[in-house]
Design a protein around this motif. Structure first.
Motif, PDB file in Angstrom:
ATOM      1  N   VAL A   1      45.982  39.105  49.062  1.00  0.00           N
ATOM      2  CA  VAL A   1      46.442  40.471  48.798  1.00  0.00           C
ATOM      3  C   VAL A   1      47.881  40.447  48.280  1.00  0.00           C
ATOM      4  CG1 VAL A   1      47.102  42.642  49.910  1.00  0.00           C
ATOM      5  CG2 VAL A   1      44.866  41.604  50.387  1.00  0.00           C
ATOM      6  N   ASP A   2      48.740  39.638  48.888  1.00  0.00           N
ATOM      7  CA  ASP A   2      50.131  39.543  48.433  1.00  0.00           C
ATOM      8  C   ASP A   2      50.211  39.020  47.000  1.00  0.00           C
ATOM      9  OD1 ASP A   2      51.080  40.485  50.827  1.00  0.00           O
ATOM     10  OD2 ASP A   2      51.424  38.487  51.690  1.00  0.00           O
ATOM     11  N   LEU A   3      49.360  38.047  46.668  1.00  0.00           N
ATOM     12  CA  LEU A   3      49.401  37.438  45.333  1.00  0.00           C
ATOM     13  C   LEU A   3      48.884  38.377  44.249  1.00  0.00           C
ATOM     14  CD1 LEU A   3      48.115  33.828  46.183  1.00  0.00           C
ATOM     15  CD2 LEU A   3      50.456  34.493  45.542  1.00  0.00           C
ATOM     16  N   THR A   4      48.125  39.392  44.627  1.00  0.00           N
ATOM     17  CA  THR A   4      47.550  40.311  43.631  1.00  0.00           C
ATOM     18  C   THR A   4      48.307  41.631  43.563  1.00  0.00           C
ATOM     19  OG1 THR A   4      45.949  41.016  45.324  1.00  0.00           O
ATOM     20  CG2 THR A   4      45.230  39.347  43.734  1.00  0.00           C
ATOM     21  N   ASP A   5      49.554  41.633  43.972  1.00  0.00           N
ATOM     22  CA  ASP A   5      50.376  42.837  43.851  1.00  0.00           C
ATOM     23  C   ASP A   5      50.424  43.266  42.383  1.00  0.00           C
ATOM     24  OD1 ASP A   5      52.093  44.915  44.508  1.00  0.00           O
ATOM     25  OD2 ASP A   5      53.872  43.694  44.147  1.00  0.00           O
ATOM     26  N   GLY A   6      50.157  44.549  42.110  1.00  0.00           N
ATOM     27  CA  GLY A   6      50.150  45.049  40.741  1.00  0.00           C
ATOM     28  C   GLY A   6      48.803  44.971  40.049  1.00  0.00           C
ATOM     29  N   PHE A   7      47.788  44.411  40.724  1.00  0.00           N
ATOM     30  CA  PHE A   7      46.449  44.321  40.145  1.00  0.00           C
ATOM     31  C   PHE A   7      45.714  45.648  40.346  1.00  0.00           C
ATOM     32  CE2 PHE A   7      45.076  39.629  39.662  1.00  0.00           C
ATOM     33  CZ  PHE A   7      46.317  39.295  39.122  1.00  0.00           C
ATOM     34  N   CYS A   8      44.868  45.986  39.372  1.00  0.00           N
ATOM     35  CA  CYS A   8      43.978  47.130  39.535  1.00  0.00           C
ATOM     36  C   CYS A   8      42.646  46.641  40.109  1.00  0.00           C
ATOM     37  CB  CYS A   8      43.752  47.841  38.191  1.00  0.00           C
ATOM     38  SG  CYS A   8      42.849  46.849  36.971  1.00  0.00           S
ATOM     39  N   GLY A   9      41.779  47.565  40.465  1.00  0.00           N
ATOM     40  CA  GLY A   9      40.507  47.194  41.056  1.00  0.00           C
ATOM     41  C   GLY A   9      39.667  46.315  40.147  1.00  0.00           C
ATOM     42  N   ARG A  10      39.710  46.575  38.843  1.00  0.00           N
ATOM     43  CA  ARG A  10      38.926  45.773  37.895  1.00  0.00           C
ATOM     44  C   ARG A  10      39.420  44.332  37.859  1.00  0.00           C
ATOM     45  NH1 ARG A  10      39.565  48.642  33.035  1.00  0.00           N
ATOM     46  NH2 ARG A  10      38.049  50.123  33.869  1.00  0.00           N
ATOM     47  N   GLN A  11      40.733  44.146  37.926  1.00  0.00           N
ATOM     48  CA  GLN A  11      41.282  42.784  37.940  1.00  0.00           C
ATOM     49  C   GLN A  11      40.889  42.044  39.221  1.00  0.00           C
ATOM     50  OE1 GLN A  11      45.341  44.186  37.134  1.00  0.00           O
ATOM     51  NE2 GLN A  11      45.445  42.700  35.458  1.00  0.00           N
ATOM     52  N   ILE A  12      40.851  42.756  40.334  1.00  0.00           N
ATOM     53  CA  ILE A  12      40.443  42.132  41.594  1.00  0.00           C
ATOM     54  C   ILE A  12      38.995  41.661  41.495  1.00  0.00           C
ATOM     55  CG2 ILE A  12      39.954  42.617  44.035  1.00  0.00           C
ATOM     56  CD1 ILE A  12      42.448  44.418  44.032  1.00  0.00           C
ATOM     57  N   TRP A  13      38.144  42.470  40.906  1.00  0.00           N
ATOM     58  CA  TRP A  13      36.742  42.079  40.713  1.00  0.00           C
ATOM     59  C   TRP A  13      36.650  40.845  39.817  1.00  0.00           C
ATOM     60  CZ3 TRP A  13      32.252  41.244  42.183  1.00  0.00           C
ATOM     61  CH2 TRP A  13      31.116  41.252  41.372  1.00  0.00           C
ATOM     62  N   ASN A  14      37.499  40.779  38.781  1.00  0.00           N
ATOM     63  CA  ASN A  14      37.514  39.601  37.909  1.00  0.00           C
ATOM     64  C   ASN A  14      37.941  38.351  38.677  1.00  0.00           C
ATOM     65  OD1 ASN A  14      36.678  41.079  35.699  1.00  0.00           O
ATOM     66  ND2 ASN A  14      38.755  41.412  34.912  1.00  0.00           N
ATOM     67  N   VAL A  15      38.889  38.513  39.591  1.00  0.00           N
ATOM     68  CA  VAL A  15      39.322  37.377  40.419  1.00  0.00           C
ATOM     69  C   VAL A  15      38.155  36.850  41.244  1.00  0.00           C
ATOM     70  CG1 VAL A  15      40.731  36.722  42.413  1.00  0.00           C
ATOM     71  CG2 VAL A  15      41.766  38.000  40.528  1.00  0.00           C
ATOM     72  N   VAL A  16      37.422  37.747  41.874  1.00  0.00           N
ATOM     73  CA  VAL A  16      36.291  37.329  42.711  1.00  0.00           C
ATOM     74  C   VAL A  16      35.244  36.610  41.869  1.00  0.00           C
ATOM     75  CG1 VAL A  16      34.403  38.148  44.179  1.00  0.00           C
ATOM     76  CG2 VAL A  16      36.682  39.160  44.398  1.00  0.00           C
ATOM     77  N   ARG A  17      34.947  37.126  40.705  1.00  0.00           N
ATOM     78  CA  ARG A  17      33.926  36.500  39.859  1.00  0.00           C
ATOM     79  C   ARG A  17      34.367  35.126  39.369  1.00  0.00           C
ATOM     80  NH1 ARG A  17      31.862  40.482  35.322  1.00  0.00           N
ATOM     81  NH2 ARG A  17      34.086  40.848  35.047  1.00  0.00           N
ATOM     82  N   GLN A  18      35.641  35.019  38.940  1.00  0.00           N
ATOM     83  CA  GLN A  18      36.117  33.712  38.476  1.00  0.00           C
ATOM     84  C   GLN A  18      36.142  32.701  39.620  1.00  0.00           C
ATOM     85  OE1 GLN A  18      39.474  33.327  35.922  1.00  0.00           O
ATOM     86  NE2 GLN A  18      39.118  35.244  34.838  1.00  0.00           N
TER      87      GLN A  18
END
Length: 399
Positions: free
Chosen positions: A315-332
């Motif tokens: 969560v700390d590393l994804t500061d500034g991410f939107c929900g779509r970017q978080i989903w991309n992180v999970v998929r990658q």
């Protein structure tokens, strides 16, 4: 627009043919939107001039039929040529058969609001809006406010605005789901037409279709639908743009259902459009608590997490991410773990997979913005500077 005198073989007399370009990037001069001159120059060099040259060569054949490919993206001036039979034939070919409204699909909402993770302020605004919608009949029918409007209830208009990837589209579905209605989703590009008056007809058609099905009407990417109208109209394209936006305002006034707009650029809205919207709901990038809940939503129980996973650090590393970017992180991250050279039963998603994926998603976003900036700088150096230099040299020569 660009114009060219068309030889008589295209009609009974010589006429002026106008080529128009719509949807160009705009600059604002005193609050008035004007096409970006650099972009206009580029379009002329790469597209319009070759078309005009083609027309010039085409007339060499005395018996040549009307080039319908050219006429399909050419708009005639408002002279007698607007009645040109060849142009009428092209319009009939383009719109014959299935009616435009038949292509606007009514769909069941896939998301409920409970499945959309939002910051507290945004969720509170949504809940208050839904509560007011439930009281709409009480306010306008039982309490008589509809009589002020000629015994009609105004459209329940909602504007969802904020950065991309923050859940606006899913919330539009969630609102429809909460109201127990179906959804008619429209991107304004679907409604735009090259033919004079057809865009307005399409706008009226979608409002009519939504009313017939008691569906929530949802305009995604609504900047063009509610954008500022032009005050100085120099061509048919500008007139068509203003006409379509006026039609949108009229249909909003007549509509008695629920209409939702979503935009990343609310500042582009016309003041008259903005004043007709009852509820404006801001969307922001998710805070730490929201990012944690989004990760938990996107990571199912079957996901093979390794023991070293720390969601708090993620969560700390994804500061500034939107929900779509978080989903991309999970998929990658899942793709990295699936590529491990071991039996599937032994594969695990590690903290390193998450850290690497977060970095890749962030770099990807940064690269897109950097490329856009580079393109802008290249444009300035290759197009604008020479134009300025030519003007300066010309002024020096005149002096």
């Amino acid at each position: 627009y660009w114009q060219k005198t068309v030889p008589g073989r295209f009609g009974s007399k010589q006429k002026v043919l106008f080529l128009t370009a719509q949807g160009l990037p705009a600059t604002f001069d005193g609050g008035v939107a004007r096409p970006d001159t650099q972009v206009v120059t580029h379009i002329f060099e790469q597209l319009v001039n070759p078309i005009l040259n083609l027309i010039e060569k085409y007339k060499e054949r005395a018996d040549a039929p009307t080039p319908k490919v050219i006429l399909q993206f050419a708009t005639f001036s408002d002279f007698e040529s607007v009645k040109d039979t060849s142009c009428d034939q092209v319009q009939q070919q383009a719109f014959s058969g299935e009616q435009p409204e038949a292509n606007y699909t009514i769909e069941e909402p896939r998301w409920s609001l409970e499945k959309v993770i939002l910051p507290t302020q945004t969720r509170t605004s949504l809940e208050q809006t839904l509560n007011l919608i439930e009281k709409h009949d009480l306010i306008y029918k039982k309490w008589g406010l509809a009589s002020v409007l000629g015994n009609t209830s105004p459209a329940i208009s909602i504007n969802l605005f904020g950065p991309p990837g923050t859940g606006k589209t899913r919330c539009a579905e969630g609102i429809a789901h909460a109201l127990g209605r179906k959804l008619l989703r429209i991107n304004f590009a679907q409604l735009e037409s090259k033919f004079v008056g057809q865009t307005s007809q399409n706008i009226m058609a979608v409002f009519k279709r939504a009313a017939e099905h008691n569906a929530v009407l949802f305009f995604d990417e609504a900047d063009n639908a509610l954008g500022a109208r032009l005050s100085n109209i120099a061509d048919a394209a500008g007139q068509g743009l203003n006409t379509s936006r006026n039609t949108m305002l009229i249909e909003m006034e007549k509509f008695e259902g629920v209409v939702i707009f979503a935009t990343n650029n609310v500042r582009a809205f016309d003041q008259a459009s903005a004043s007709r919207i009852l509820y404006n709901i801001p969307f922001t990038l998710p805070d730490a608590d929201s990012r944690l809940r989004i990760f938990k939503l996107h990571i199912p129980p079957e996901f093979p997490l390794a023991d070293d996973i720390s969601l708090e650090r993620i969560v700390d590393l994804t500061d500034g991410f939107c929900g779509r970017q978080i989903w991309n992180v999970v998929r990658q991250t899942a793709a990295k773990a699936a590529s491990q050279e071991c039996p599937d039963i032994d594969k695990r998603v590690t903290m390193k997979d998450f850290v690497d994926s977060i970095e890749e998603v962030r770099k990807g976003s940064d690269a897109i913005f950097a490329r856009q900036e580079t393109q802008s700088l290249t444009w300035l150096s290759t197009k604008v500077k020479p134009m300025i230099d030519d003007t300066t040299n010309s002024e020096k020569a005149n002096t």
